[in-house]
Design an enzyme around this catalytic site. Structure first.
Site, mmCIF file in Angstrom:
data_model
loop_
_atom_site.group_PDB
_atom_site.id
_atom_site.type_symbol
_atom_site.label_atom_id
_atom_site.label_comp_id
_atom_site.label_asym_id
_atom_site.label_seq_id
_atom_site.Cartn_x
_atom_site.Cartn_y
_atom_site.Cartn_z
ATOM 1 C CG HIS A 8 152.190 82.475 59.225
ATOM 2 N ND1 HIS A 8 153.191 83.351 58.896
ATOM 3 C CD2 HIS A 8 151.056 83.019 58.726
ATOM 4 C CE1 HIS A 8 152.690 84.379 58.237
ATOM 5 N NE2 HIS A 8 151.394 84.206 58.108
ATOM 6 C CD GLU A 44 150.308 89.460 62.700
ATOM 7 O OE1 GLU A 44 149.764 89.663 61.593
ATOM 8 O OE2 GLU A 44 151.493 89.102 62.818
ATOM 9 C CD GLN A 55 149.432 85.687 60.526
ATOM 10 O OE1 GLN A 55 148.920 85.414 59.456
ATOM 11 N NE2 GLN A 55 150.440 86.526 60.628
ATOM 12 C CG HIS A 79 147.231 84.028 54.913
ATOM 13 N ND1 HIS A 79 146.586 84.947 55.708
ATOM 14 C CD2 HIS A 79 148.510 83.980 55.380
ATOM 15 C CE1 HIS A 79 147.432 85.432 56.602
ATOM 16 N NE2 HIS A 79 148.619 84.861 56.437
ATOM 17 C CD GLU A 129 151.798 86.441 55.125
ATOM 18 O OE1 GLU A 129 150.660 86.329 55.589
ATOM 19 O OE2 GLU A 129 152.806 86.622 55.842
HETATM 20 CO CO CO Z 1 150.112 85.748 57.555
#
Ligand code: CO
Length: 134
Positions: A8, A44, A55, A79, A129
């Site tokens: 994502h 989220e 996301q 991210h 991430e």
């Molecule tokens: Co994430």
């Protein structure tokens, strides 16, 4: 470490309902999941885009990592998440290579997945991430 997938791309937002309406207007897609993740201090939503997700992250309050990010940088890209088969092995590999990590051990992300962050200094200022999907 073998990356399995670009799992994502995450955007920090101030108003999750508004951001979801924007995504629906732009692409006609609805979130697959929406949840509060206390450990990350966010609410989220995961919006499916083919084999990957967008996301959207909204901080639960100002004194959280994403809340501080919004104060410093405003809304936008937060991210990129790379899926790995074994996050413990991936972290051990990166640490042995001297890569600067934010998390040396995985923590709980949304959906019960295990996640860990690599410091933005490791990749041109981009927070990465690692995610092991369950
Ligand atoms: Co994430």
């Amino acid at each position: 470490m073998l990356p399995l997938n670009l799992h994502h791309t995450a955007i920090a937002v101030r108003d999750l309902d508004k951001a979801l309406r924007e995504v629906a207007t732009l692409f006609g897609v609805e979130p697959l999941t929406r949840e509060i993740v206390d450990e990350q201090g966010v609410e989220e939503a995961m919006v499916p885009f083919g084999g990957s997700f967008l996301q959207l992250l909204m901080p639960l309050d100002a004194d959280t990592p994403v809340g501080r990010f919004l104060d410093r940088r405003g809304e936008g890209l937060h991210h990129v998440a790379i899926q790995v088969a074994d996050i413990d092995a991936a972290l051990a590999h990166l640490e042995s290579d001297g890569v600067e990590l934010v998390d040396r051990t995985p923590r709980s992300g949304g959906g019960g997945n295990r996640i860990a962050f690599v410091h933005p200094r490791a990749l041109s200022g981009t927070l990465i991430e690692l995610i092991e999907v369950h």
